[in-house]
Design a protein around this motif. Structure first.
Motif, short mmCIF file in Angstrom:
data_model
loop_
_atom_site.label_atom_id
_atom_site.label_comp_id
_atom_site.label_asym_id
_atom_site.label_seq_id
_atom_site.Cartn_x
_atom_site.Cartn_y
_atom_site.Cartn_z
N THR A 149 0.68 -1.25 0.06
CA THR A 149 -0.17 -0.05 -0.21
C THR A 149 0.82 1.21 0.01
N ALA A 150 1.96 1.16 0.67
CA ALA A 150 2.87 2.55 0.81
C ALA A 150 3.37 2.65 -0.50
N LYS A 151 3.81 1.41 -1.32
CA LYS A 151 4.47 1.59 -2.53
C LYS A 151 3.38 2.11 -3.68
N ALA A 152 2.20 1.82 -3.39
CA ALA A 152 1.00 2.23 -4.30
C ALA A 152 0.84 3.69 -4.06
N LYS A 153 1.10 4.41 -2.85
CA LYS A 153 0.95 5.80 -2.74
C LYS A 153 1.93 6.52 -3.06
N GLY A 154 3.21 5.81 -3.78
CA GLY A 154 4.14 6.46 -4.06
C GLY A 154 5.46 7.18 -3.18
N LEU A 155 5.25 6.53 -1.93
CA LEU A 155 6.24 6.78 -1.01
C LEU A 155 7.75 6.21 -1.35
N ALA A 156 8.66 7.06 -0.99
CA ALA A 156 10.08 6.74 -1.47
C ALA A 156 10.62 5.57 -0.67
N GLU A 157 11.31 4.72 -1.28
CA GLU A 157 11.90 3.42 -0.90
C GLU A 157 12.48 3.65 0.58
N ALA A 158 13.30 4.73 0.70
CA ALA A 158 13.85 4.70 2.02
C ALA A 158 13.05 5.19 3.20
N ARG A 159 11.89 5.83 2.74
CA ARG A 159 11.04 6.06 3.98
C ARG A 159 10.11 4.94 4.25
N ILE A 160 9.90 4.18 3.06
CA ILE A 160 9.17 2.61 3.48
C ILE A 160 10.01 1.93 4.36
N LEU A 161 11.30 1.70 3.79
CA LEU A 161 12.22 0.70 4.79
C LEU A 161 12.34 1.26 6.03
N TYR A 162 12.99 2.55 6.24
CA TYR A 162 13.34 3.15 7.60
C TYR A 162 12.32 3.65 8.44
N GLY A 163 11.20 4.23 7.90
CA GLY A 163 9.81 4.77 8.41
C GLY A 163 8.80 3.62 8.90
N HIS A 164 8.60 2.59 8.11
CA HIS A 164 7.62 1.94 8.40
C HIS A 164 8.31 0.31 8.50
N VAL A 165 8.92 -0.39 7.85
CA VAL A 165 9.49 -1.66 7.63
C VAL A 165 10.60 -1.81 8.93
#
Length: 350
Positions: free
Chosen positions: A246-262
Motif C-alpha cells: 500500500t505504501a508503494k502504491a501511494k508513491g512513498l520513497a523506498e527509503a521512507r518505506i524501509l526506515y519509516g515503516h518496515v
C-alpha cells in the motif's frame, strides 16, 4: 524469574563440582609432593599454606603428608563442613556482595575480575558494535536486492567467513600483519603500549585502537553471517506484507518505506538476539583469542580457575556474570518497547 534462575544456576554447578576430582586441597598436596603443574602461582600459594599451618613444605613434601596436616588443610579451606552448609554460607556471602579471595592468588575475586575486565569488555563491546554496524545495513541491502548478483556474492562471502574458525583467522592475521612472515603493521600483544601514559589524548585513543584491531576483527569475523541473514529474512517477511504494498502504491520513497515503516517491525527479532550476541562474544570463544594475542582477560582467568579448582573465582564469577546475563535479558525486553511503543507488558483481560 531472576532470583530462581540464578539460584538454579548456582545449585547445579555447585552440585556438579562435588563430583569433580582434584579439588584445591589435592592441588596443593600435589604441589607439596612435587607432582603438580597447574599454573603459575599455585606453588607459591601451596608453600604459603603449608607455612600458615606450621609446616615446612620441603620437609612434608619429602616425607609424605600426615593425615593431621591434610585435615588441617581441609579445615582451612572449609571442606570439613558438609556441602549444604558450604553452599548456604557461600550464597549468604554473595548476597552481601562478599565474593571472597582466590585460593592461590591472595587477591579478592572481584578485584581479580576488575583487573581482567578491560580486555573482555574491549573484545565483547567492539566485536558486537562492528557486527551490528556491518550486518544490519548489509542485511537490509540484501533484502532489497534479493536474488541479485550482489545478494549471491555477499551470501557466499559471509558463509565462508562464518566457516573459518576464529583462532585460525587470528593466526592468519598475526602471520600477515603482526610481524609473522609479511608485514609488521600491528602490535603482537597487550591493549596499550609501554609508553601509553606519556601519550596525548589523541595518541592514547589511536594507540588503543591500534592494539585492539586484530583481536576484535578475529573475534567478530564469524558473527556477521547469522546477524546478516537474520536481518535479511526479517526485512523480506515485512516487505511482502500488505502495508508495504500500500505504501508503494501511494508513491512513498523506498527509503521512507524501509526506515519509516518496515524497520521497526523487522528489527524486533534482531534486537531480541542482541543479548545472545553480546554475551556470546563477551564470554564465549575469548580464551583462544586472548591466548593468541597475549591478552589477559576473563577467558584466561576462567580457564586457569577451572584447571586449578579455584572455587571462589569459579563461583564468584559464575554468580556475577549469571546475574549480569539475566539483567541483559531484561534490557532486551525494554528495547522491544523502545523500538515499537505498541508493545507493553501489561496484563490484559481476554
Amino acid at each position: 524469574m531472576i532470583i530462581p534462575t540464578l539460584l538454579g544456576i548456582m545449585i547445579i554447578n555447585f552440585a556438579m563440582i562435588q563430583f569433580v576430582p582434584g579439588g584445591p586441597v589435592e592441588q596443593i598436596i600435589a604441589q607439596l609432593e612435587g607432582e603438580g603443574d597447574v599454573f603459575e602461582g599455585i606453588a607459591g600459594g601451596a608453600a604459603e599454606t603449608a607455612e600458615n599451618l606450621g609446616g615446612d613444605s620441603d620437609y612434608v613434601g619429602s616425607r609424605g603428608l600426615s593425615p593431621e596436616f591434610i585435615a588441617d588443610l581441609e579445615k582451612q579451606f572449609g571442606f570439613d563442613k558438609p556441602p549444604l552448609e558450604r553452599f548456604l554460607r557461600m550464597m549468604w556471602n554473595y548476597m552481601r556482595l562478599d565474593f571472597g579471595e582466590s585460593y592461590f592468588r591472595s587477591i579478592g575475586v572481584m578485584d581479580l575480575v576488575w583487573e581482567k575486565m578491560p580486555v573482555s569488555i574491549t573484545l565483547g563491546l567492539w566485536s558486537t558494535v562492528i557486527a551490528y554496524v556491518v550486518s544490519i545495513p548489509l542485511g537490509i541491502r540484501k533484502a532489497v536486492k534479493d536474488g541479485s548478483r550482489f545478494d549471491t556474492l555477499t551470501s557466499a562471502l559471509i558463509i565462508v567467513a562464518y566457516a573459518i574458525p576464529g583462532f585460525l583467522f587470528a593466526i592468519m592475521l598475526l602471520v600477515l600483519f603482526a610481524g609473522g612472515s609479511y608485514w609488521q603493521v600491528f602490535p603482537l600483544r597487550g591493549l596499550t603500549s609501554d609508553n601509553f601514559g606519556d601519550l596525548s589524548l589523541i595518541g592514547k585513543i589511536g594507540d588503543y585502537f591500534w592494539h585492539i584491531a586484530l583481536p576484535v576483527i578475529a573475534s567478530s569475523i564469524s558473527g556477521f553471517a547469522t546477524l546478516t541473514l537474520l536481518t535479511k529474512n526479517s526485512f523480506l517477511d515485512e516487505i511482502k506484507k500488505q502495508y508495504v504494498v500500500t505504501a508503494k502504491a501511494k508513491g512513498l520513497a523506498e527509503a521512507r518505506i524501509l526506515y519509516g515503516h518496515v524497520f521497526r517491525n523487522a528489527m524486533l527479532i534482531v534486537i531480541a538476539g542482541f543479548p545472545a550476541v553480546f554475551i556470546g562474544v563477551f564470554f564465549g570463544g575469548s580464551l583462544i583469542i586472548e591466548t593468541i594475542f597475549s591478552l589477559d582477560g576473563l577467558g584466561r582467568l576462567g580457564f586457569e580457575a577451572a584447571v586449578a579448582r579455584d572455587y571462589p573465582v569459579i563461583f564468584g564469577t559464575l554468580f556475577f556474570f549469571g546475574l549480569f546475563g539475566l539483567l541483559i535479558g531484561i534490557l532486551s525486553d525494554l528495547m522491544y518497547v523502545f523500538v515499537d511503543p505498541r508493545i507493553d507488558f501489561d496484563v490484559r483481560e481476554t
